[in-house]
Design a protein around this motif. Structure first.
Motif, PDB file in Angstrom:
ATOM      1  N   LEU A   1       0.528  -0.678   0.116  1.00  0.00           N
ATOM      2  CA  LEU A   1       0.033   0.222   0.125  1.00  0.00           C
ATOM      3  C   LEU A   1       1.039   0.735  -0.173  1.00  0.00           C
ATOM      4  O   LEU A   1       1.757   1.443   0.499  1.00  0.00           O
ATOM      5  CB  LEU A   1      -0.998  -0.126   1.132  1.00  0.00           C
ATOM      6  CG  LEU A   1      -1.816   1.526   1.243  1.00  0.00           C
ATOM      7  CD1 LEU A   1      -3.028   1.232   0.612  1.00  0.00           C
ATOM      8  CD2 LEU A   1      -2.683   1.250   2.553  1.00  0.00           C
TER       9      LEU A   1
ATOM     10  N   VAL B   1       1.408   0.163  -9.751  1.00  0.00           N
ATOM     11  CA  VAL B   1       0.055  -0.181  -9.388  1.00  0.00           C
ATOM     12  C   VAL B   1      -0.217  -1.300  -9.444  1.00  0.00           C
ATOM     13  O   VAL B   1      -1.186  -1.828  -9.287  1.00  0.00           O
ATOM     14  CB  VAL B   1      -0.569   0.905  -8.777  1.00  0.00           C
ATOM     15  CG1 VAL B   1      -2.167   0.958  -9.215  1.00  0.00           C
ATOM     16  CG2 VAL B   1      -0.448   2.313  -8.411  1.00  0.00           C
TER      17      VAL B   1
ATOM     18  N   GLY C   1      -1.545  -1.521  -3.360  1.00  0.00           N
ATOM     19  CA  GLY C   1      -2.238  -0.279  -3.418  1.00  0.00           C
ATOM     20  C   GLY C   1      -1.494   1.192  -3.466  1.00  0.00           C
ATOM     21  O   GLY C   1      -0.564   1.398  -3.384  1.00  0.00           O
TER      22      GLY C   1
ATOM     23  N   THR D   1      -3.634   4.979  -2.523  1.00  0.00           N
ATOM     24  CA  THR D   1      -4.387   6.517  -1.540  1.00  0.00           C
ATOM     25  C   THR D   1      -4.381   7.304  -1.403  1.00  0.00           C
ATOM     26  O   THR D   1      -3.034   7.054  -1.131  1.00  0.00           O
ATOM     27  CB  THR D   1      -5.169   5.258  -0.867  1.00  0.00           C
ATOM     28  OG1 THR D   1      -6.517   5.488   0.029  1.00  0.00           O
ATOM     29  CG2 THR D   1      -4.282   4.985   0.801  1.00  0.00           C
TER      30      THR D   1
ATOM     31  N   THR E   1     -13.672   5.146  -6.020  1.00  0.00           N
ATOM     32  CA  THR E   1     -12.288   3.749  -6.073  1.00  0.00           C
ATOM     33  C   THR E   1     -11.802   3.797  -7.806  1.00  0.00           C
ATOM     34  O   THR E   1     -12.189   4.179  -9.259  1.00  0.00           O
ATOM     35  CB  THR E   1     -12.949   2.667  -5.951  1.00  0.00           C
ATOM     36  OG1 THR E   1     -13.850   1.937  -6.855  1.00  0.00           O
ATOM     37  CG2 THR E   1     -12.924   3.233  -4.453  1.00  0.00           C
TER      38      THR E   1
ATOM     39  N   ARG F   1      -9.439   1.096 -10.469  1.00  0.00           N
ATOM     40  CA  ARG F   1      -9.050  -0.705 -10.480  1.00  0.00           C
ATOM     41  C   ARG F   1      -8.465  -0.226 -11.389  1.00  0.00           C
ATOM     42  O   ARG F   1      -8.179   0.361 -13.459  1.00  0.00           O
ATOM     43  CB  ARG F   1      -9.957  -1.852 -11.098  1.00  0.00           C
ATOM     44  CG  ARG F   1     -10.581  -1.958 -10.010  1.00  0.00           C
ATOM     45  CD  ARG F   1     -10.577  -2.688  -8.720  1.00  0.00           C
ATOM     46  NE  ARG F   1     -11.914  -2.939  -8.097  1.00  0.00           N
ATOM     47  CZ  ARG F   1     -11.725  -4.305  -7.485  1.00  0.00           C
ATOM     48  NH1 ARG F   1     -11.261  -5.464  -7.813  1.00  0.00           N
ATOM     49  NH2 ARG F   1     -13.078  -4.264  -6.910  1.00  0.00           N
TER      50      ARG F   1
ATOM     51  N   ARG G   1      -5.776  -1.359  -6.980  1.00  0.00           N
ATOM     52  CA  ARG G   1      -6.673  -0.593  -6.262  1.00  0.00           C
ATOM     53  C   ARG G   1      -5.882   0.588  -5.865  1.00  0.00           C
ATOM     54  O   ARG G   1      -5.173   1.046  -4.718  1.00  0.00           O
ATOM     55  CB  ARG G   1      -7.893  -1.072  -5.136  1.00  0.00           C
ATOM     56  CG  ARG G   1      -8.045  -2.883  -5.400  1.00  0.00           C
ATOM     57  CD  ARG G   1      -8.506  -3.874  -4.193  1.00  0.00           C
ATOM     58  NE  ARG G   1      -9.169  -4.613  -4.829  1.00  0.00           N
ATOM     59  CZ  ARG G   1     -10.215  -4.995  -3.865  1.00  0.00           C
ATOM     60  NH1 ARG G   1     -10.055  -4.620  -2.322  1.00  0.00           N
ATOM     61  NH2 ARG G   1     -10.571  -6.488  -4.236  1.00  0.00           N
ATOM     62  N   ILE G   2      -6.848   2.047  -6.265  1.00  0.00           N
ATOM     63  CA  ILE G   2      -6.609   3.001  -5.768  1.00  0.00           C
ATOM     64  C   ILE G   2      -7.845   3.603  -5.150  1.00  0.00           C
ATOM     65  O   ILE G   2      -9.152   3.676  -5.392  1.00  0.00           O
ATOM     66  CB  ILE G   2      -6.430   4.665  -7.194  1.00  0.00           C
ATOM     67  CG1 ILE G   2      -5.253   3.257  -7.502  1.00  0.00           C
ATOM     68  CG2 ILE G   2      -6.367   5.549  -6.881  1.00  0.00           C
ATOM     69  CD1 ILE G   2      -5.635   4.428  -9.470  1.00  0.00           C
ATOM     70  N   VAL G   3      -7.358   4.755  -4.481  1.00  0.00           N
ATOM     71  CA  VAL G   3      -9.028   5.579  -3.704  1.00  0.00           C
ATOM     72  C   VAL G   3      -8.610   6.404  -3.308  1.00  0.00           C
ATOM     73  O   VAL G   3      -7.793   6.993  -2.619  1.00  0.00           O
ATOM     74  CB  VAL G   3      -9.464   4.577  -2.374  1.00  0.00           C
ATOM     75  CG1 VAL G   3     -10.715   5.117  -1.274  1.00  0.00           C
ATOM     76  CG2 VAL G   3      -9.397   2.849  -2.032  1.00  0.00           C
TER      77      VAL G   3
ATOM     78  N   GLY H   1     -10.221   3.213   3.296  1.00  0.00           N
ATOM     79  CA  GLY H   1      -9.965   3.319   1.494  1.00  0.00           C
ATOM     80  C   GLY H   1      -8.411   2.338   1.915  1.00  0.00           C
ATOM     81  O   GLY H   1      -7.888   1.905   0.716  1.00  0.00           O
TER      82      GLY H   1
ATOM     83  N   TRP I   1      -8.803  -1.513   2.449  1.00  0.00           N
ATOM     84  CA  TRP I   1      -9.519  -1.961   0.800  1.00  0.00           C
ATOM     85  C   TRP I   1      -8.215  -1.248  -0.436  1.00  0.00           C
ATOM     86  O   TRP I   1      -8.267  -2.704  -1.483  1.00  0.00           O
ATOM     87  CB  TRP I   1     -10.763  -1.393   0.232  1.00  0.00           C
ATOM     88  CG  TRP I   1     -11.126  -1.956  -0.908  1.00  0.00           C
ATOM     89  CD1 TRP I   1     -12.039  -3.065  -1.170  1.00  0.00           C
ATOM     90  CD2 TRP I   1     -11.165  -0.867  -2.211  1.00  0.00           C
ATOM     91  NE1 TRP I   1     -12.536  -3.212  -2.407  1.00  0.00           N
ATOM     92  CE2 TRP I   1     -12.039  -1.791  -3.392  1.00  0.00           C
ATOM     93  CE3 TRP I   1     -10.160  -0.374  -2.993  1.00  0.00           C
ATOM     94  CZ2 TRP I   1     -12.031  -1.676  -4.223  1.00  0.00           C
ATOM     95  CZ3 TRP I   1     -10.581   0.161  -4.338  1.00  0.00           C
ATOM     96  CH2 TRP I   1     -11.227  -0.414  -5.224  1.00  0.00           C
ATOM     97  N   ALA I   2      -7.746  -0.842  -0.244  1.00  0.00           N
ATOM     98  CA  ALA I   2      -6.769  -1.113  -1.658  1.00  0.00           C
ATOM     99  C   ALA I   2      -5.222  -1.212  -1.621  1.00  0.00           C
ATOM    100  O   ALA I   2      -5.330  -2.056  -2.505  1.00  0.00           O
ATOM    101  CB  ALA I   2      -5.872   0.797  -1.666  1.00  0.00           C
TER     102      ALA I   2
END
Length: 236
Positions: free
Chosen positions: A56, A78, A83, A85, A193, A195, A200-202, A225, A228-229
């Motif tokens: 992350l 990425v 991830g 964020t 968000t 993809r 994953r990007i938030v 976030g 999740w990312a």
């Protein structure tokens, strides 16, 4: 279980308090089992080996510049599953001269409308307006925002230019005002968000100052976030 690794990259314009803002979230990351590395520049993005082992990236770098090598390293990481964020200008107003960065993130700060000109005093408060963060239907179901109701803020309200590959979880609407040039209300994504490859990007647009980040709803969205990312097992 293998420990997750988080990389916090901070710097750029000091008005967004990159050190104080990121320090707010370090205990959360550590309490959730992340080994955290903090870097004060984007030089680390050119270190392919470091990013390959990073699950992350939390970025808080407003404006500033990024080299071609650094951006290539970030983008490749990425795509491979790392991830990515951040909040406010630290992710949505970074590296204005880089169209490739904009392509990665999917949305870019354009402006933050302000108070009536006669009420402006020349400070940042000139752009602090009451506004609503409105959850979308997707946002009411998504793990980052599920259970959070629409809420009010009094801070900068970002007007964002974006593409349609983002999944919008919350919006904010800029009303028409006599002193502004637009002729109908404009709705901007406020939380989204994206993809990108296996990653994953938030992006969370509120967060001008620490007090905004401490808002329970804003903080919950940012912290969820991050979780999740984070790289998933299928992206490893």
């Amino acid at each position: 279980m293998t420990q997750k690794r988080a990389l916090v990259v901070r710097g750029g314009w000091e008005g967004h308090q990159p050190v104080e803002a990121t320090e707010l979230f370090l205990p959360f990351l550590r309490s959730n089992g992340y080994a955290v590395r903090v870097e004060e520049s984007t030089d680390v993005y050119a270190d392919a080996a470091e990013l390959a082992g990073t699950d992350l990236i939390v970025q808080c770098v407003t404006m500033s510049e990024i080299t071609r090598e650094q951006l290539a390293g970030l983008s490749s990481a990425v795509v491979a599953g790392t991830g990515f964020t951040g909040w406010h200008g630290g992710i949505a107003d970074s590296f204005r001269a880089s169209s490739d960065y904009l392509h990665l993130v999917g949305g870019q700060f354009a402006t933050h409308p302000g108070k009536e000109p006669c009420e402006r005093l020349g400070g940042p408060e000139d752009n602090f307006l009451p506004h609503t963060m409105t959850l979308t239907e997707a946002g009411r179901e998504h793990p980052v925002t599920a259970g959070i109701e629409d809420f009010e803020l009094h801070t900068e309200q970002y007007w964002v230019l974006h593409d349609d590959l983002i999944d919008v979880l919350a919006t904010t609407t800029h009303p028409t005002r006599p002193w502004e040039p637009w002729h109908r209300p404009v709705t901007s994504p406020a939380v989204w968000t994206r993809r990108w490859g296996a990653g994953r990007i938030v992006v969370t647009t509120p967060g001008h100052s620490v007090d905004v980040l401490e808002n329970p709803n804003v903080r919950a969205i940012i912290e969820r976030g991050m979780l999740w990312a984070t790289r998933t097992a299928s992206a490893s």
